[in-house]
Design a protein around this motif. Structure first.
Motif, PDB file in Angstrom:
ATOM      1  N   SER A 426       2.062  20.261  12.536  1.00 45.34           N
ATOM      2  CA  SER A 426       2.096  20.845  13.521  1.00 45.34           C
ATOM      3  C   SER A 426       2.250  20.168  14.832  1.00 45.34           C
ATOM      4  O   SER A 426       2.194  20.519  15.964  1.00 45.34           O
ATOM      5  N   ASP A 427       1.312  18.984  14.697  1.00 46.79           N
ATOM      6  CA  ASP A 427       1.164  17.943  15.730  1.00 46.79           C
ATOM      7  C   ASP A 427       2.242  16.940  16.002  1.00 46.79           C
ATOM      8  O   ASP A 427       2.020  16.020  16.806  1.00 46.79           O
ATOM      9  N   TYR A 431       7.212  19.949  18.057  1.00 45.87           N
ATOM     10  CA  TYR A 431       6.962  21.131  17.082  1.00 45.87           C
ATOM     11  C   TYR A 431       6.426  22.252  17.878  1.00 45.87           C
ATOM     12  O   TYR A 431       6.749  23.534  17.770  1.00 45.87           O
ATOM     13  N   ASN A 433       3.948  23.194  21.669  1.00 42.46           N
ATOM     14  CA  ASN A 433       3.209  22.685  23.046  1.00 42.46           C
ATOM     15  C   ASN A 433       1.600  23.288  23.017  1.00 42.46           C
ATOM     16  O   ASN A 433       0.956  23.138  23.564  1.00 42.46           O
ATOM     17  N   LYS A 435      -1.797  24.204  21.984  1.00 44.18           N
ATOM     18  CA  LYS A 435      -2.931  23.514  21.436  1.00 44.18           C
ATOM     19  C   LYS A 435      -3.479  24.378  20.100  1.00 44.18           C
ATOM     20  O   LYS A 435      -3.994  23.598  19.413  1.00 44.18           O
ATOM     21  N   LYS A 438      -1.489  22.963  17.444  1.00 41.28           N
ATOM     22  CA  LYS A 438      -1.689  21.581  17.190  1.00 41.28           C
ATOM     23  C   LYS A 438      -3.200  21.316  16.612  1.00 41.28           C
ATOM     24  O   LYS A 438      -3.233  20.534  15.778  1.00 41.28           O
ATOM     25  N   GLN A 439      -4.080  22.064  17.142  1.00 43.20           N
ATOM     26  CA  GLN A 439      -5.377  21.814  16.544  1.00 43.20           C
ATOM     27  C   GLN A 439      -6.137  23.236  16.442  1.00 43.20           C
ATOM     28  O   GLN A 439      -7.027  23.600  17.059  1.00 43.20           O
TER      29      GLN A 439
END
Length: 995
Positions: A426-427, A431, A433, A435, A438-439
């Motif tokens: 996902s990072d 893929y 934007n 957060k 991504k995290q």
């Protein structure tokens, strides 16, 4: 919708004469509106019920229900059971009615003639029928027949003729629902259409790891071999066939334009991937991939049948009948389905789009398996349990993830929310934007009950464990981690040096014993060193002997490592050295007393010091610690191995991660943990040196023997030493030992394969076998797996805490660490030594630009800032390296004294007052002034100082100015000297000067 002749209908007025045509048009309009409402706004076909069953093999029961024909006629049926049938011919009044006078009926009866080919049929009748021609139903008769409900619409002439008078009574429409049966083989497909339906697809089930059958898993190869279960031809074929049938149903039923050739036969593609990865460490990912295929299939199967929808109805499909089938479910059925119309078409189209995406995802999953190179460990929140695949995180082992993301969850894609799907990838760019995507570990994890852990296969297990533990701890994740070794430990001894856990209570005891030995030996050496000259002058000890003592005592301390774990494997060598040193001290004690009738106080004190050391040896605290450690170790070390663990802890599963609150298990291979055959050379060399030193002591051999005999060796309490035995048959003892060892091995092997009862039975018979030739088979371990993580599993509960003081599971060993109280020193500190504190293993070396300035005293290390290698003022580095691991880096700053720039002059008005000034205008330091005249020192903060000197008592003063606030002590000395007769009446400005 299609317009009929009722696009116009009559409107009546008062006193209007109504014709037959006017009335029929009105009736026709109302009747057609009813039928149009049904077929064009609701749907057509079997709405509900009308199921075929039987209470016995010789009857047919039609349940109550409702159906709508393609002309819009509604058929309502009450449940009936039929036991007989008779031949029947459909009425000509239905097939060829005379409706010339009623042209508005053409839209109905124009479809009647299509039943002409099937007018000869059979009708079901009940047992109560008075028809003499009825025949009983039989199982064989019904086996190849279908049941049809025919709405027989007849136009009946109601003329009533009596004698010669025939009054025109008009006509009537008569509706009869007839249950007819037809042989399937003779069906006219122009009348009775086949309706291909998507049968309810069976769910694919996935096997569990190491179940059915259960086998004893010992080595890494055994672990990997169990993953091969889903790669078998039979399982792959079953998956491929199920996918093919499901895809064919989809294509045939919905006429989709999608084309996924691999779904028609995915066996070849699966076998291709299996052949590429089956023999690699990544076989676990094959297991996960095939599991995803079955889950993707099951999600499609659970999507259920989507009924086809139409907007413009073909009235000729089944204008006067519905087919009920024969009660046997098949993929192709002669049973009229319900087809929704118009009002549901958009909803069904949306469902069809989702279904197409699910097939597209299945196609992508099969075609894009790819294990990334040089992956790193990641933890991704996901869900576990009954959740569909589309609700879970996208795994690690797929290519073209940006495209897969658009297909993974049809529902999220439809809502344009596919950028919220969590994934290992996902990072990557493009893929998402968000957060939280991504995290995800930084945000709320309550919606998730599972953590996918990926990227660790093939990594060094210590690095993997270290990285994963860091992720877990830094993100406060609610699961435990443990690691297990997949090697065969039978007939092998595990090297305790490889133990990476905690041993708190014994470590404390060992540290206390070691510190006591340090203190005693250090005290003895300092005592001898302080009295060195006197010991030599009184001929008690020679200088060489004192030096030898020093070396021996230093070697003793070097034998005792900081870490108990490092000391234990070498205890046997240490024990022998300990005994030899005991002899050495006894020999020296005897030499001191030789040819001396009386001993001086110094000689007696020396003997007392030697006795201190000798008593320490005889107490043998290290043997006691060693014994306790090995008793514990023998009881628990087996739990380090995967084969032992899986027997004690049930519920082990592999799902590429761990449930919340569970235990994640890394499985690795490390055969280096077994004990080496040869002892470390350094200990053997040291033992030889001590023996040689003892042999060189100038004492007669017979005296040496007597002294050695005087040592009570029984005071050495180590239980690992061979016990005295009273037996006179050593052969029998050896036989018993061999038998006992074989029995232990046999019990271990049998317990892993048979039940406790069967194992006991076999062992009882095995006890009588005393004649044997032991053989040792080689380990079938794949060397390419050494030190690598080969698989992972999880337990859905926290494991394990047995209350033992030894933490037997592998934990991340902390790297060595070094510390100092301060990082700054001065190069003029020629006598200073500052300790470097080491945490971790001992026996390493210092590296870095400051390594040469390190000196060792006993087991401690010190930095000497006065060493030649660190005289240049700059920053130096220092690290500690041991066992291939390197500590943190210390940066040590070395400074040098500064040259001060203070000047001075006499006060012109007060000859005894002198003023001092710092000529460096940029200097902001404070300075301490010692004027050398016994007055108190002062601190100058502003670059100036004044002082009144008393020259009546002294003619010269040394003024010492010291800079404050720096590491180096920078000073400047100014000499103030009195010249001339200070008390003379001729005092003038020339009576003083200063230097």
């Amino acid at each position: 919708m299609e317009a009929y002749n009722t696009t116009i209908y009559p409107v009546f007025e008062a006193d209007q004469v109504l014709s037959q045509k006017d009335l029929n048009l009105l009736v026709s309009h109302l009747e057609e509106q009813d039928r149009i409402t049904r077929k064009n706004l609701i749907g057509l076909g079997i709405v509900c019920g009308l199921e075929i069953s039987s209470s016995n093999e010789n009857s047919v029961k039609i349940s109550c229900g409702t159906a709508v024909t393609s002309l819009g006629f509604q058929i309502n049926w009450k449940e009936k059971e039929f036991t007989h049938y008779h031949d029947y011919e459909i009425s000509e009044q239905f097939l060829k009615p005379d409706y010339l006078q009623e042209p508005h009926l053409d839209n109905i009866f124009k479809y009647a003639s299509q039943y002409e080919p099937v007018k000869n049929c059979m009708e079901l009748v009940t047992s109560a029928s008075d028809d003499n021609t009825k025949k009983p139903l039989t199982k064989d008769f019904l086996s190849d027949k279908i049941v049809v409900l025919l709405l027989e619409v007849s136009l009946i002439d109601q003329k009533n003729c009596v004698n010669t008078n025939c009054d025109d009574k008009g006509k009537r429409m008569e509706f009869n629902v007839r249950p007819l049966i037809y042989p399937i083989k003779d069906l006219n497909t122009d009348v009775f259409h086949e309706h291909t339906v998507m049968a309810k697809a069976p769910k694919l089930t996935f096997p569990r790891y190491n179940v059915d059958p259960y086998i004893n898993i010992t080595t890494g190869n055994d672990v990997l071999k169990q993953f091969n279960k889903v790669c078998s031809d039979s399982f792959v074929i079953s998956v491929s066939d199920a996918v093919s049938v499901l895809y064919s149903d989809f294509k045939n039923n919905y006429g989709s334009n999608t084309n996924f050739p691999v779904l028609q036969n995915c066996k070849n593609k699966i076998n291709e991937i299996v052949s590429n990865y089956k023999s690699t460490i990544n076989i676990q990912y094959l297991w996960d991939w095939i599991y995803d295929i079955t889950e993707a299939y099951n999600e499609i199967a659970a999507f259920r049948k989507i009924n086809p929808t139409i907007c413009c109805v073909n009235e000729g499909l089944f204008p006067f009948h519905v087919a009920l089938g024969n009660g046997i479910e098949t993929g192709t059925q002669y049973r009229t389905p319900f087809i929704a119309t118009f009002n549901k078409s958009q909803e069904e189209q949306a469902k069809l789009k989702q279904l197409e995406l699910l097939f597209d995802r299945l196609n992508h999953i099969i075609n894009s398996f790819s294990v990334p190179a040089n992956g790193k460990i990641k933890v991704t929140p996901s869900v576990y349990g009954k959740a569909m695949l589309s609700e879970k995180a996208i795994p690690y082992y797929y290519g073209n993830v940006l495209q897969l993301n658009k297909k993974w969850s049809p529902e999220l894609t439809a809502n344009q929310e596919n950028d919220t799907i969590l994934s290992y990838h996902s990072d990557i760019a493009g893929y998402s934007n968000a957060k939280p995507v991504k995290q995800p570990l930084l945000f709320d994890i309550e919606p998730y009950n599972f953590f996918r852990i990926e990227g660790h296969l093939g990594m060094n297990y210590k690095s993997a464990l270290k990285d994963l533990t860091l992720i877990k701890n830094s993100n406060s994740l609610p699961f435990k981690i443990t690691a297990l070794n997949a090697v065969d430990f039978a007939d092998k001894e595990v090297d305790i040096m490889k133990f990476e856990g905690r041993w708190d209570d014994l470590e404390t005891d060992y540290d206390l014993a070691r510190k006591r030995l340090y203190n005693i030996t250090e005290f003895v050496f300092n005592w001898m060193n302080t009295r060195r000259n006197k010991l030599i002058s009184e001929n008690i000890l020679s200088g060489q002997t004192i030096d030898n003592f020093k070396n021996i005592l230093q070697e003793i301390k070097n034998l005792l490592t900081n870490d108990l774990k490092e000391f234990l494997p070498n205890f046997t060598s240490f024990y022998e050295i300990f005994k030899e040193l005991n002899n050495v001290f006894l020999l020296h004690r005897w030499c001191i007393q030789l040819n001396r009738e009386t001993l001086s106080v110094l000689a007696e004190d020396l003997i007392d010091r030697l006795d201190d050391i000798n008593e320490l040896f005889l107490e043998d605290p290290f043997a006691v610690i060693y014994e306790e450690a090995y008793v514990r170790w023998q009881n628990v070390y087996k739990d380090l191995f995967f084969s032992t663990f899986i027997k004690k802890h049930s519920g082990l599963e592999h799902k590429a991660g761990v449930t919340k609150g569970g235990t994640f298990i890394l499985v690795y291979v490390d055969s280096s943990i077994f004990k080496a055959a040869a002892p470390p050379p350094s200990y053997a060399n040291l033992l030889a040196s001590v023996k040689a030193y003892k042999d060189n002591i100038a004492i007669a051999d017979d005296i040496k023997v007597e002294l050695e005999k005087s040592i009570k060796f029984k005071d050495y309490k180590s239980q690992i030493k061979t016990k005295p035995t009273t037996t006179t048959n050593p052969c029998k003892d050896e036989t018993d030992n061999i038998k006992a060892n074989l029995m232990e091995i046999a019990k271990y092997k049998l317990d892993t394969t048979y039940t406790a009862e069967m194992s006991g039975f076999i062992l009882e018979n095995f006890k009588d076998l005393l004649q044997f030739t032991p053989t040792v088979t080689g380990d079938n371990q794949n060397n390419s797996l050494e030190q690598l993580v080969i698989a992972d599993f999880f337990l859905p509960y926290t494991c394990c805490s047995d209350g033992n003081t030894i933490e037997i599971k592998l934990e991340t060993a902390a790297p060595p660490k070094i510390e100092m109280e301060t990082p700054e020193y001065c190069n003029n500190d020629m006598e200073g030594e500052y300790e470097v504190f080491i945490t971790g293993k001992s026996g390493g070396n210092f590296i870095g630009t400051a390594k040469d300035a390190i000196v060792q005293h006993s087991d401690s290390y010190f930095f000497t800032p006065g060493h030649n290698s660190v005289q240049t003022p700059q920053t130096y580095t220092l690290q500690y390296e041991v066992g291939g691991e390197v500590s943190n880096t210390l940066e040590i700053t070395i400074q040098s004294p500064q040259e001060l720039a203070w000047s001075f002059k006499r006060d012109a008005n007060k000859p005894s007052v002198f003023m001092f000034k710092n000529t460096n205008a940029n200097d902001t330091h404070s300075y301490e002034f010692d004027f050398g005249d016994g007055s108190d020192t002062i601190i100058a903060d502003n670059g100036t100082a004044n002082h009144n000197f008393d020259f009546s008592n002294s003619q010269e003063f040394n003024v010492t100015i010291t800079q404050l606030g720096e590491i180096c002590r920078s000073t400047q000395t100014i000499v103030v000297t009195a010249v001339g007769d200070f008390n003379a009446n001729d005092f003038n400005s020339n009576d003083f000067y200063t230097d």
